[in-house]
Design a protein around this motif. Sequence first.
Motif, PDB file in Angstrom:
ATOM      1  N   PRO A 152       0.778  -1.240   0.000  1.00  0.00           N
ATOM      2  CA  PRO A 152       0.000   0.000   0.000  1.00  0.00           C
ATOM      3  C   PRO A 152       0.811   1.291   0.000  1.00  0.00           C
ATOM      4  O   PRO A 152       0.520   2.206  -0.775  1.00  0.00           O
ATOM      5  N   MET A 153       1.825   1.410   0.863  1.00  0.00           N
ATOM      6  CA  MET A 153       2.575   2.658   0.932  1.00  0.00           C
ATOM      7  C   MET A 153       3.308   2.954  -0.374  1.00  0.00           C
ATOM      8  O   MET A 153       3.448   4.115  -0.770  1.00  0.00           O
ATOM      9  N   GLN A 154       3.775   1.908  -1.055  1.00  0.00           N
ATOM     10  CA  GLN A 154       4.432   2.122  -2.343  1.00  0.00           C
ATOM     11  C   GLN A 154       3.442   2.630  -3.386  1.00  0.00           C
ATOM     12  O   GLN A 154       3.758   3.512  -4.185  1.00  0.00           O
ATOM     13  N   ILE A 155       2.249   2.070  -3.351  1.00  0.00           N
ATOM     14  CA  ILE A 155       1.216   2.514  -4.291  1.00  0.00           C
ATOM     15  C   ILE A 155       0.785   3.938  -3.970  1.00  0.00           C
ATOM     16  O   ILE A 155       0.594   4.769  -4.871  1.00  0.00           O
ATOM     17  N   GLN A 156       0.639   4.238  -2.690  1.00  0.00           N
ATOM     18  CA  GLN A 156       0.239   5.593  -2.299  1.00  0.00           C
ATOM     19  C   GLN A 156       1.285   6.618  -2.689  1.00  0.00           C
ATOM     20  O   GLN A 156       0.950   7.732  -3.124  1.00  0.00           O
ATOM     21  N   LEU A 157       2.558   6.274  -2.535  1.00  0.00           N
ATOM     22  CA  LEU A 157       3.628   7.180  -2.959  1.00  0.00           C
ATOM     23  C   LEU A 157       3.536   7.441  -4.454  1.00  0.00           C
ATOM     24  O   LEU A 157       3.624   8.592  -4.904  1.00  0.00           O
ATOM     25  N   GLN A 159       0.890   7.055  -6.357  1.00  0.00           N
ATOM     26  CA  GLN A 159      -0.367   7.715  -6.684  1.00  0.00           C
ATOM     27  C   GLN A 159      -0.363   9.200  -6.316  1.00  0.00           C
ATOM     28  O   GLN A 159      -1.137   9.984  -6.851  1.00  0.00           O
ATOM     29  N   LYS A 160       0.525   9.602  -5.419  1.00  0.00           N
ATOM     30  CA  LYS A 160       0.653  11.019  -5.066  1.00  0.00           C
ATOM     31  C   LYS A 160       1.041  11.852  -6.284  1.00  0.00           C
ATOM     32  O   LYS A 160       0.656  13.020  -6.412  1.00  0.00           O
ATOM     33  N   ASP A 169      -2.899  -4.515  -9.035  1.00  0.00           N
ATOM     34  CA  ASP A 169      -1.673  -4.886  -8.334  1.00  0.00           C
ATOM     35  C   ASP A 169      -1.544  -6.396  -8.500  1.00  0.00           C
ATOM     36  O   ASP A 169      -2.382  -7.153  -8.025  1.00  0.00           O
ATOM     37  N   PHE A 204      -6.358  -2.906   1.470  1.00  0.00           N
ATOM     38  CA  PHE A 204      -6.051  -1.649   0.785  1.00  0.00           C
ATOM     39  C   PHE A 204      -6.612  -1.647  -0.639  1.00  0.00           C
ATOM     40  O   PHE A 204      -7.217  -0.662  -1.079  1.00  0.00           O
ATOM     41  N   CYS A 205      -6.395  -2.741  -1.345  1.00  0.00           N
ATOM     42  CA  CYS A 205      -6.884  -2.819  -2.726  1.00  0.00           C
ATOM     43  C   CYS A 205      -8.410  -2.788  -2.771  1.00  0.00           C
ATOM     44  O   CYS A 205      -9.003  -2.165  -3.659  1.00  0.00           O
ATOM     45  N   ASN A 208      -9.590   0.762  -2.201  1.00  0.00           N
ATOM     46  CA  ASN A 208      -9.255   1.700  -3.268  1.00  0.00           C
ATOM     47  C   ASN A 208      -9.628   1.193  -4.656  1.00  0.00           C
ATOM     48  O   ASN A 208      -9.179   1.752  -5.660  1.00  0.00           O
TER      49      ASN A 208
END
Length: 306
Positions: A152-157, A159-160, A169, A204-205, A208
Motif C-alpha cells: 500500500p505505501m508504495q502505491i500511495q507514494l 499515486q501522489k 496490483d 487496501f486494494c 481503493n
Amino acid sequence: MRTMNLGRTKAQVPVIAVGCMRLNGLEEREAERFINGAMELGLNFFDHADIYGKGACEELFAKAVHMDSRKREKMILQSKCGIRPGVAFDFSKKYILESVDGILKRLDTEYLDVLVLHRPDALMEPEEVAEAFDSLEQSGKVRHFGVSNQKPMQIQLLQKYVKQPVAVDQLQFGICHAGMITQGIHVNMEDDAAADRDGSVLDFCRLNDITIQAWSPFQYGYFDGVFFGSEKYPKLNKVIDETAENYGVSATTIAAAWILRHPAGIQIVSGTMNAGRLEEIAQAADIRLTREEWYRIYMAAGNILP
C-alpha cells in the motif's frame, strides 16, 4: 465467461487472464491453436511482460494471432516493464517509454490496454513515472496502468504523483500462498500467522478499488512447484478432490474457484499452456463455493484458525 470491472476503470475483463510467460515453449501453430482456444472460452485478456522469453513471447503471440485491427479489437492486452536485464529494476521515464515502444512493436499493436510496472524499483522517482504515464496516455499508447508486487505505501507514494488511477496490483496468491488473508484472520494474535508482510494489501486494494491479479495461483512457495499431487499437501489434495467430485469438475477448477470465491474480486492469471487445463480453469467462473467449502479447503492447506 463471467466478467468484472478492472479497478476503477470502465473496462470489463474476464475473471481469468491468460498468462503468456511460457508461450515461447510452443511452436507457432501450437500457439495459434492455444490462443484461439482461449478466445473461444471467452478468455480474451492476455498478460505479457517484456522479459518473458526476452521478448520472444510477445513476438510469437503477434505472429500466432496474425495480428490485425479486427483481431486486436477483440483482445485485451496487458504487458509489464521495469525489470532491466543486467541492472535490476528501472522505472525511469526513459526506460519506461523505450520499453513500451519495444512491447508495441513485438505485439504488433498501436496500444496496450494495461501497462504494469514489474515489481518495485527501489530507486523509483515517482515524478518520472508520472511523466512517462502522461506521455503514454496522451499518445494513445497505453489506456490503463498498474503495478505488481507492491504494498500500500508504495502505491500511495506513486499515486501522489501519478494522476492515472492504479488499476491493478499483481500479487502471488493461491491456496498455498494466502498470507494476505491469513494475517487478517490472526489480527492481535502472537503467532507467525499474524505477521503482516504486505501492509494489509488485500484490504487496501478493496478500499481503493484496485484489482488484485493472482499470479502463480497453484504454486506453493516461490516457484517451488504446484500443490496438486504434492506429497507436502496430502490433506489439501484429498479435500480438493472430494470437492471436485461433488461438483463434477477437476481439482484445478476447484482450486481456481477458491480464489474467485473471495469477495475482493480477484482476477486469476493462469500460467498454463495446456488447452485442457485452461478450460478447467475457465470452468471455475461458473462455480461459487460455499462458505463451508472455502474454509475447509483453506484449513486443509495447513492454515489454522485462531
